[in-house]
Motif scaffolding. Structure first.
Motif, mmCIF file in Angstrom:
data_model
loop_
_atom_site.group_PDB
_atom_site.id
_atom_site.type_symbol
_atom_site.label_atom_id
_atom_site.label_comp_id
_atom_site.label_asym_id
_atom_site.label_seq_id
_atom_site.Cartn_x
_atom_site.Cartn_y
_atom_site.Cartn_z
ATOM 1 N N VAL A 11 37.037 37.825 40.808
ATOM 2 C CA VAL A 11 37.033 39.103 40.100
ATOM 3 C C VAL A 11 36.789 40.254 41.092
ATOM 4 C CG1 VAL A 11 34.594 39.203 39.444
ATOM 5 C CG2 VAL A 11 36.295 40.073 37.877
ATOM 6 N N ASP A 32 34.996 36.245 51.944
ATOM 7 C CA ASP A 32 35.041 35.087 51.042
ATOM 8 C C ASP A 32 34.779 33.824 51.859
ATOM 9 O OD1 ASP A 32 36.391 34.797 47.946
ATOM 10 O OD2 ASP A 32 36.014 32.961 49.094
ATOM 11 N N LYS A 37 41.278 32.083 50.375
ATOM 12 C CA LYS A 37 41.116 33.476 49.933
ATOM 13 C C LYS A 37 41.192 34.428 51.126
ATOM 14 C CE LYS A 37 40.589 33.102 45.480
ATOM 15 N NZ LYS A 37 39.431 33.302 44.664
ATOM 16 N N ASP A 72 27.097 33.343 40.927
ATOM 17 C CA ASP A 72 25.857 33.904 40.373
ATOM 18 C C ASP A 72 24.623 33.617 41.234
ATOM 19 O OD1 ASP A 72 27.638 34.372 38.330
ATOM 20 O OD2 ASP A 72 26.477 33.354 36.770
ATOM 21 N N HIS A 75 23.873 36.196 44.091
ATOM 22 C CA HIS A 75 23.707 37.639 43.853
ATOM 23 C C HIS A 75 22.369 38.158 44.374
ATOM 24 C CE1 HIS A 75 26.834 37.737 40.301
ATOM 25 N NE2 HIS A 75 27.330 37.243 41.423
ATOM 26 N N GLU A 92 28.363 42.126 40.218
ATOM 27 C CA GLU A 92 28.897 41.444 39.035
ATOM 28 C C GLU A 92 27.732 40.917 38.209
ATOM 29 O OE1 GLU A 92 31.257 41.132 37.193
ATOM 30 O OE2 GLU A 92 32.833 42.079 38.355
ATOM 31 N N LYS A 93 27.966 40.782 36.931
ATOM 32 C CA LYS A 93 26.912 40.205 36.093
ATOM 33 C C LYS A 93 26.888 38.697 36.337
ATOM 34 C CE LYS A 93 29.950 38.170 33.667
ATOM 35 N NZ LYS A 93 30.003 36.690 33.716
ATOM 36 N N ASN A 120 28.536 45.082 36.422
ATOM 37 C CA ASN A 120 29.846 45.223 35.774
ATOM 38 C C ASN A 120 29.810 44.819 34.288
ATOM 39 O OD1 ASN A 120 32.441 46.089 35.789
ATOM 40 N ND2 ASN A 120 33.304 44.263 36.771
ATOM 41 N N TRP A 163 32.784 26.266 39.626
ATOM 42 C CA TRP A 163 31.487 26.454 40.268
ATOM 43 C C TRP A 163 30.355 26.594 39.255
ATOM 44 C CZ3 TRP A 163 29.120 30.993 38.928
ATOM 45 C CH2 TRP A 163 29.932 32.057 38.502
ATOM 46 N N LYS A 283 38.828 45.170 35.201
ATOM 47 C CA LYS A 283 37.487 44.828 35.715
ATOM 48 C C LYS A 283 36.920 45.875 36.678
ATOM 49 C CE LYS A 283 37.093 40.660 33.834
ATOM 50 N NZ LYS A 283 36.607 40.604 32.475
HETATM 51 N N1 LIG Z 1 32.237 41.371 34.610
HETATM 52 C C1 LIG Z 1 33.014 40.434 34.158
HETATM 53 O O1 LIG Z 1 33.601 40.560 33.094
HETATM 54 C C2 LIG Z 1 33.203 39.164 34.973
HETATM 55 C C3 LIG Z 1 34.298 38.347 34.747
HETATM 56 C C4 LIG Z 1 34.428 37.199 35.512
HETATM 57 C C5 LIG Z 1 33.466 36.883 36.478
HETATM 58 N N2 LIG Z 1 32.406 37.690 36.650
HETATM 59 C C6 LIG Z 1 31.373 37.387 37.658
HETATM 60 O O2 LIG Z 1 31.951 37.498 38.954
HETATM 61 C C7 LIG Z 1 31.367 36.559 39.841
HETATM 62 C C8 LIG Z 1 32.474 35.712 40.441
HETATM 63 O O3 LIG Z 1 33.137 35.013 39.395
HETATM 64 P P1 LIG Z 1 34.705 34.764 39.465
HETATM 65 O O4 LIG Z 1 35.154 34.492 38.082
HETATM 66 O O5 LIG Z 1 35.365 35.831 40.232
HETATM 67 O O6 LIG Z 1 34.731 33.410 40.293
HETATM 68 P P2 LIG Z 1 35.917 32.923 41.233
HETATM 69 O O7 LIG Z 1 35.636 31.503 41.555
HETATM 70 O O8 LIG Z 1 37.236 33.261 40.620
HETATM 71 O O9 LIG Z 1 35.779 33.805 42.545
HETATM 72 C C9 LIG Z 1 34.589 33.877 43.270
HETATM 73 C C10 LIG Z 1 34.955 34.000 44.747
HETATM 74 O O10 LIG Z 1 33.770 34.295 45.468
HETATM 75 C C11 LIG Z 1 33.727 33.481 46.629
HETATM 76 N N3 LIG Z 1 32.308 33.319 46.973
HETATM 77 C C12 LIG Z 1 31.373 32.689 46.247
HETATM 78 N N4 LIG Z 1 30.175 32.769 46.853
HETATM 79 C C13 LIG Z 1 30.376 33.451 48.014
HETATM 80 C C14 LIG Z 1 29.535 33.855 49.062
HETATM 81 N N5 LIG Z 1 28.224 33.533 49.098
HETATM 82 N N6 LIG Z 1 30.058 34.576 50.080
HETATM 83 C C15 LIG Z 1 31.369 34.889 50.083
HETATM 84 N N7 LIG Z 1 32.230 34.517 49.115
HETATM 85 C C16 LIG Z 1 31.732 33.814 48.076
HETATM 86 C C17 LIG Z 1 34.417 32.186 46.232
HETATM 87 O O11 LIG Z 1 34.920 31.498 47.353
HETATM 88 C C18 LIG Z 1 35.516 32.696 45.315
HETATM 89 O O12 LIG Z 1 36.711 32.978 46.015
HETATM 90 C C19 LIG Z 1 30.388 35.753 38.990
HETATM 91 O O13 LIG Z 1 29.095 36.260 39.171
HETATM 92 C C20 LIG Z 1 30.840 35.979 37.566
HETATM 93 O O14 LIG Z 1 29.798 35.903 36.635
HETATM 94 C C21 LIG Z 1 32.261 38.835 35.929
#
Ligand SMILES: NC(=O)c1ccc[n+]([C@@H]2O[C@H](COP(=O)([O-])OP(=O)(O)OC[C@H]3O[C@@H](n4cnc5c(N)ncnc54)[C@H](O)[C@@H]3O)[C@@H](O)[C@H]2O)c1
Length: 357
Positions: A11, A32, A37, A72, A75, A92-93, A120, A163, A283
């Motif tokens: 996201v 990432d 990625k 999560d 964060h 992000e939440k 967010n 994850w 987003k």
């Molecule tokens: N606000 C919203 O509506 C919303 C929607 C979806 C996800 N989210 C939040 O966004 C965050 C990511 O979720 P997502 O759906 O994008 O997951 P995702 O798996 O699609 O993407 C997460 C990316 O972050 C990378 N990553 C993870 N930990 C890392 C780190 N320590 N350092 C560098 N890169 C790292 C992963 O490799 C991955 O490519 C979560 O906290 C989730 O709760 C929020």
């Protein structure tokens, strides 16, 4: 110009469009941990520095703003490092996973009142819910007395295989219902006094997901209004925010194509059809306001105080579901004294701590 770095390209990649919409922003670095990625990012954004190490972004003195969109469980450590290095943070939440982390973040921010932090909580930008807020403010629904706010996740594979099922702790309240708690507080301007909650993981039996996949919470607000907030992750149902708001003059019931507003007790009265866009959000839609807040030293659409209040309610729900007790949500200064099941709710504004809200 504000230089921006982004951590996590799920996201988080969508945040890029949000920053690009503001003329005073330049995304200079992304991070990432996944090779795939980084290869994608290098090809798609050739002028942007790409790294696997979040510290490179969080400690770079040339970066002013950081988006934290990692898993999560990262964060909190990213927030601590970011605030310690003078960054404004769009997170992000959920902001964090544990109450003591929230308390530490608040303390760090209190010592750095020039820094902005937001999260967010994007449903506030939905035209459908903004329309509803206007109607509530105009009095179309009368005095509110009951709200049902159910988060139907509808993407079971993401908790059973992604994850979310493999990090040390995942909460469907913090990861999903947090959006509904935010809607509740933002729409009504009310605050939550106490909560009761129960959970189950029947929908995840036999999977690697070890935590409650469904939590049902009952909330009593300071105004006397009551509410039910649900995180329903395994549902056989499309992703949907089932929001029903009941007032003395009207009832709003959200639907996928449109919402309905009932304004008469008489049987057979046709409700008003509300067809403002739902969800109708990108987003990155909260980012413009976040950048404006940094530039003008004002509050963003989702202020730090808003985020802390929402998180405090979520932690109270978590505690109530875990302990099977009614749990109070308190303001700053009312730490758990061992005799009450209280959860700290911040009322932090520019270093000022206030009493019970
Ligand atoms: N606000 C919203 O509506 C919303 C929607 C979806 C996800 N989210 C939040 O966004 C965050 C990511 O979720 P997502 O759906 O994008 O997951 P995702 O798996 O699609 O993407 C997460 C990316 O972050 C990378 N990553 C993870 N930990 C890392 C780190 N320590 N350092 C560098 N890169 C790292 C992963 O490799 C991955 O490519 C979560 O906290 C989730 O709760 C929020």
């Amino acid at each position: 110009m504000l230089n921006v770095g982004i951590i996590g390209l799920g996201v988080g990649e969508q945040h890029i469009a949000g920053y690009l919409r503001h003329p005073a922003c330049s995304v200079v670095a992304v991070c990432d941990i996944a090779d795939k990625k980084r290869v994608m990012a290098q090809a798609k954004y050739p002028d942007v520095r790409v790294t696997a190490d979040a510290d490179e972004i969080l400690t770079d003195p040339k970066i002013d703003v950081v988006s934290i969109a990692s898993y999560d469980n990262y964060h909190y450590e990213h927030i601590v490092k970011g605030l310690s290095n003078g960054k404004h943070l769009f997170v992000e939440k959920p902001l964090c996973l544990h109450q003591h982390e929230l308390e530490h973040i608040q303390a760090l921010l209190q010592d750095r009142p020039h820094l902005k932090i937001s999260s967010n909580l994007i449903l506030r930008m939905s035209p459908r819910f903004r329309d509803l807020k206007c109607r509530i403010q105009k009095g179309e629904l009368g005095t509110l007395y009951y709200i049902e706010a159910d988060y139907h996740y509808g993407r079971i594979h993401k908790i059973h295989h992604g994850w979310r099922g493999s990090i040390p702790y995942y909460s469907v309240v913090l990861g999903g219902a947090v959006h509904m708690v935010d809607l509740l507080l933002w729409l009504t301007g009310d605050s939550v006094a106490e909560v009761a909650a129960v959970g189950t993981n029947i929908g995840s039996k036999g999977s690697c997901f070890k935590y409650n996949d469904t939590v049902v919470a009952i909330l009593r607000c300071k105004s006397g209004m009551v509410a039910k907030v649900v995180a329903n992750f395994p549902c056989v149902h499309p992703h949907f925010h089932a929001l029903s708001v009941y007032g003395t003059k009207g009832s709003f019931i959200n639907g996928t194509d449109h919402a309905l507003l009932y304004t008469s007790h008489s049987a057979g009265t046709i409700p008003e059809v509300i067809s403002t866009l739902y969800p109708g959000v990108h987003k990155g839609d909260l980012i413009y306001s976040f950048i404006e807040a940094i530039l003008n030293d004002t509050e963003p659409e989702v202020s730090s105080n808003d985020v802390f209040r929402v998180m405090a309610v979520c932690f109270a729900i978590e505690q109530a579901a875990r302990n099977g007790t009614v749990t109070s949500v308190c303001s700053v200064g009312e730490f758990n004294d061992g005799t009450h099941n209280t959860v700290w709710q911040a009322d932090y504004r520019r270093g000022r701590k206030t009493g019970r809200a």
